[in-house]
Design a protein around this motif. Structure first.
Motif, PDB file in Angstrom:
ATOM      1  N   GLN A 159       0.848  -1.437   0.404  1.00 14.61           N
ATOM      2  CA  GLN A 159       0.289  -0.222  -0.104  1.00 14.61           C
ATOM      3  C   GLN A 159       0.963   1.380   0.236  1.00 14.61           C
ATOM      4  O   GLN A 159       2.135   1.415   0.417  1.00 14.61           O
ATOM      5  CB  GLN A 159      -1.210  -0.045   0.960  1.00 14.61           C
ATOM      6  N   ALA A 160       0.520   2.155  -1.055  1.00 13.99           N
ATOM      7  CA  ALA A 160       0.744   3.351  -0.794  1.00 13.99           C
ATOM      8  C   ALA A 160       1.271   4.535   0.485  1.00 13.99           C
ATOM      9  O   ALA A 160      -0.086   4.271   0.840  1.00 13.99           O
ATOM     10  CB  ALA A 160       0.803   4.125  -1.803  1.00 13.99           C
ATOM     11  N   PRO A 161       1.962   5.084   1.028  1.00 18.17           N
ATOM     12  CA  PRO A 161       2.312   5.706   2.195  1.00 18.17           C
ATOM     13  C   PRO A 161       1.496   6.906   1.945  1.00 18.17           C
ATOM     14  O   PRO A 161       1.459   7.528   1.068  1.00 18.17           O
ATOM     15  CB  PRO A 161       3.573   5.876   2.355  1.00 18.17           C
ATOM     16  N   PRO A 162       0.770   7.446   2.943  1.00 17.29           N
ATOM     17  CA  PRO A 162       0.437   8.435   2.800  1.00 17.29           C
ATOM     18  C   PRO A 162       1.298   9.986   2.642  1.00 17.29           C
ATOM     19  O   PRO A 162       2.263  10.105   2.172  1.00 17.29           O
ATOM     20  CB  PRO A 162      -0.238   9.015   4.743  1.00 17.29           C
ATOM     21  N   VAL A 163       0.709  11.227   2.136  1.00 17.21           N
ATOM     22  CA  VAL A 163       1.529  12.082   1.276  1.00 17.21           C
ATOM     23  C   VAL A 163       1.299  13.258   1.759  1.00 17.21           C
ATOM     24  O   VAL A 163       0.183  13.621   2.229  1.00 17.21           O
ATOM     25  CB  VAL A 163       0.541  11.991   0.342  1.00 17.21           C
ATOM     26  N   GLU A 164       2.349  13.848   3.003  1.00 18.34           N
ATOM     27  CA  GLU A 164       2.613  15.017   3.953  1.00 18.34           C
ATOM     28  C   GLU A 164       2.806  16.044   2.878  1.00 18.34           C
ATOM     29  O   GLU A 164       3.271  15.876   1.170  1.00 18.34           O
ATOM     30  CB  GLU A 164       3.465  14.645   4.534  1.00 18.34           C
ATOM     31  N   SER A 165       2.132  17.186   3.515  1.00 20.88           N
ATOM     32  CA  SER A 165       1.703  18.478   2.484  1.00 20.88           C
ATOM     33  C   SER A 165       1.835  19.731   3.642  1.00 20.88           C
ATOM     34  O   SER A 165       1.497  19.235   4.315  1.00 20.88           O
ATOM     35  CB  SER A 165       1.201  18.571   1.450  1.00 20.88           C
ATOM     36  N   GLY A 166       2.075  20.871   3.486  1.00 18.75           N
ATOM     37  CA  GLY A 166       2.009  22.068   3.795  1.00 18.75           C
ATOM     38  C   GLY A 166       3.272  22.804   4.683  1.00 18.75           C
ATOM     39  O   GLY A 166       2.726  23.657   5.281  1.00 18.75           O
ATOM     40  N   GLY A 167       3.902  22.258   4.558  1.00 21.20           N
ATOM     41  CA  GLY A 167       5.400  23.047   5.141  1.00 21.20           C
ATOM     42  C   GLY A 167       5.835  23.673   4.521  1.00 21.20           C
ATOM     43  O   GLY A 167       5.082  24.238   3.503  1.00 21.20           O
ATOM     44  N   GLY A 168       7.222  24.473   5.274  1.00 17.40           N
ATOM     45  CA  GLY A 168       7.346  25.787   4.879  1.00 17.40           C
ATOM     46  C   GLY A 168       7.965  26.410   5.299  1.00 17.40           C
ATOM     47  O   GLY A 168       8.569  25.861   6.854  1.00 17.40           O
ATOM     48  N   LEU A 169       8.386  27.565   5.001  1.00 13.66           N
ATOM     49  CA  LEU A 169       9.808  28.418   6.204  1.00 13.66           C
ATOM     50  C   LEU A 169       8.296  29.709   6.685  1.00 13.66           C
ATOM     51  O   LEU A 169       8.064  30.237   5.931  1.00 13.66           O
ATOM     52  CB  LEU A 169      10.297  29.175   5.420  1.00 13.66           C
ATOM     53  N   VAL A 170       8.639  29.188   8.249  1.00  9.79           N
ATOM     54  CA  VAL A 170       7.723  30.083   8.999  1.00  9.79           C
ATOM     55  C   VAL A 170       9.181  31.240  10.199  1.00  9.79           C
ATOM     56  O   VAL A 170       9.973  30.479  10.328  1.00  9.79           O
ATOM     57  CB  VAL A 170       7.118  28.896   9.692  1.00  9.79           C
ATOM     58  N   GLN A 171       8.882  32.101  10.697  1.00  8.88           N
ATOM     59  CA  GLN A 171       9.385  32.568  11.328  1.00  8.88           C
ATOM     60  C   GLN A 171       8.960  32.107  12.821  1.00  8.88           C
ATOM     61  O   GLN A 171       7.721  31.602  12.718  1.00  8.88           O
ATOM     62  CB  GLN A 171       9.680  34.826  11.563  1.00  8.88           C
ATOM     63  N   ALA A 172      10.263  32.166  14.264  1.00  9.50           N
ATOM     64  CA  ALA A 172       9.364  31.905  15.048  1.00  9.50           C
ATOM     65  C   ALA A 172       9.145  32.556  15.656  1.00  9.50           C
ATOM     66  O   ALA A 172       8.338  33.623  15.215  1.00  9.50           O
ATOM     67  CB  ALA A 172      10.613  32.175  16.248  1.00  9.50           C
ATOM     68  N   GLY A 173       7.210  32.086  16.083  1.00  6.73           N
ATOM     69  CA  GLY A 173       6.138  31.726  16.247  1.00  6.73           C
ATOM     70  C   GLY A 173       5.090  32.148  15.348  1.00  6.73           C
ATOM     71  O   GLY A 173       4.304  31.918  16.703  1.00  6.73           O
ATOM     72  N   GLY A 174       5.378  31.433  14.648  1.00  9.09           N
ATOM     73  CA  GLY A 174       4.381  31.508  13.522  1.00  9.09           C
ATOM     74  C   GLY A 174       4.116  30.373  13.610  1.00  9.09           C
ATOM     75  O   GLY A 174       4.544  29.019  14.839  1.00  9.09           O
ATOM     76  N   SER A 175       2.550  30.112  12.751  1.00  6.53           N
ATOM     77  CA  SER A 175       1.853  28.523  12.479  1.00  6.53           C
ATOM     78  C   SER A 175       2.281  28.130  11.788  1.00  6.53           C
ATOM     79  O   SER A 175       2.363  28.429  10.199  1.00  6.53           O
ATOM     80  CB  SER A 175       1.138  29.208  12.732  1.00  6.53           C
ATOM     81  N   LEU A 176       2.099  27.097  11.117  1.00  7.04           N
ATOM     82  CA  LEU A 176       1.510  25.921  10.290  1.00  7.04           C
ATOM     83  C   LEU A 176       1.045  24.880  10.738  1.00  7.04           C
ATOM     84  O   LEU A 176       0.304  23.973  11.673  1.00  7.04           O
ATOM     85  CB  LEU A 176       2.791  25.250   9.767  1.00  7.04           C
ATOM     86  N   THR A 177       0.428  24.196   9.440  1.00  5.73           N
ATOM     87  CA  THR A 177      -0.615  23.668   9.535  1.00  5.73           C
ATOM     88  C   THR A 177      -0.608  22.131   8.430  1.00  5.73           C
ATOM     89  O   THR A 177      -0.232  23.022   7.015  1.00  5.73           O
ATOM     90  CB  THR A 177      -2.602  23.726   8.984  1.00  5.73           C
ATOM     91  N   LEU A 178       0.404  21.066   8.557  1.00  4.02           N
ATOM     92  CA  LEU A 178       0.043  19.427   7.770  1.00  4.02           C
ATOM     93  C   LEU A 178      -0.948  19.228   7.543  1.00  4.02           C
ATOM     94  O   LEU A 178      -1.468  18.723   8.257  1.00  4.02           O
ATOM     95  CB  LEU A 178       1.971  19.238   8.641  1.00  4.02           C
ATOM     96  N   SER A 179      -0.605  18.390   6.002  1.00  5.12           N
ATOM     97  CA  SER A 179      -2.276  17.325   5.821  1.00  5.12           C
ATOM     98  C   SER A 179      -0.793  16.256   5.583  1.00  5.12           C
ATOM     99  O   SER A 179       0.123  16.325   4.980  1.00  5.12           O
ATOM    100  CB  SER A 179      -2.496  18.282   4.877  1.00  5.12           C
TER     101      SER A 179
END
Length: 115
Positions: free
Chosen positions: A1-21
């Motif tokens: 079975q193919a593994p799940p696919v991750e996305s949503g990363g990036g460059l952010v400043q300290a104190g910031g937020s990101l949401t990964l999928s």
């Protein structure tokens, strides 16, 4: 079975937020426990949080209060909301179905937090 696919990363400043999928396929993903992991350069992969098929969650102590795991079963997707990010959160983030033994891993998504 193919593994799940991750996305949503990036460059952010300290104190910031990101949401990964993390998007999987099929009923197995929808009903399984899914975990988020990360691996920083030169370090071992470490677990962060898990979520069951019914939505029960568990977190490692070092992310409690900053990271939130959730899932949208209709979209076969598990999310990782990350707030108040720190430079030490810089890593490649992965997700997978538990147990991971015998499963392949996706490419992950890079998160870089600048100070």
């Amino acid at each position: 079975q193919a593994p799940p696919v991750e996305s949503g990363g990036g460059l952010v400043q300290a104190g910031g937020s990101l949401t990964l999928s993390c998007t999987g396929s099929g009923s197995i993903f929808r009903t399984s426990v899914v975990a988020w992991y990360r691996q920083a350069p030169g370090k071992q992969r470490e677990g962060l949080a898990t979520i069951t098929g019914l939505g029960a969650t568990n977190y490692e102590d070092f992310v409690k209060g900053r990271f939130t795991i959730s899932r949208d079963s209709a979209k076969n997707t598990v999310y990782l909301q990350m707030n108040n990010l720190k430079p030490e959160d810089t890593a490649v983030y992965y997700c997978n179905i538990l147990p991971v033994r015998g499963r392949s891993w996706g490419q992950g998504t890079q998160v870089t937090v600048s100070s």
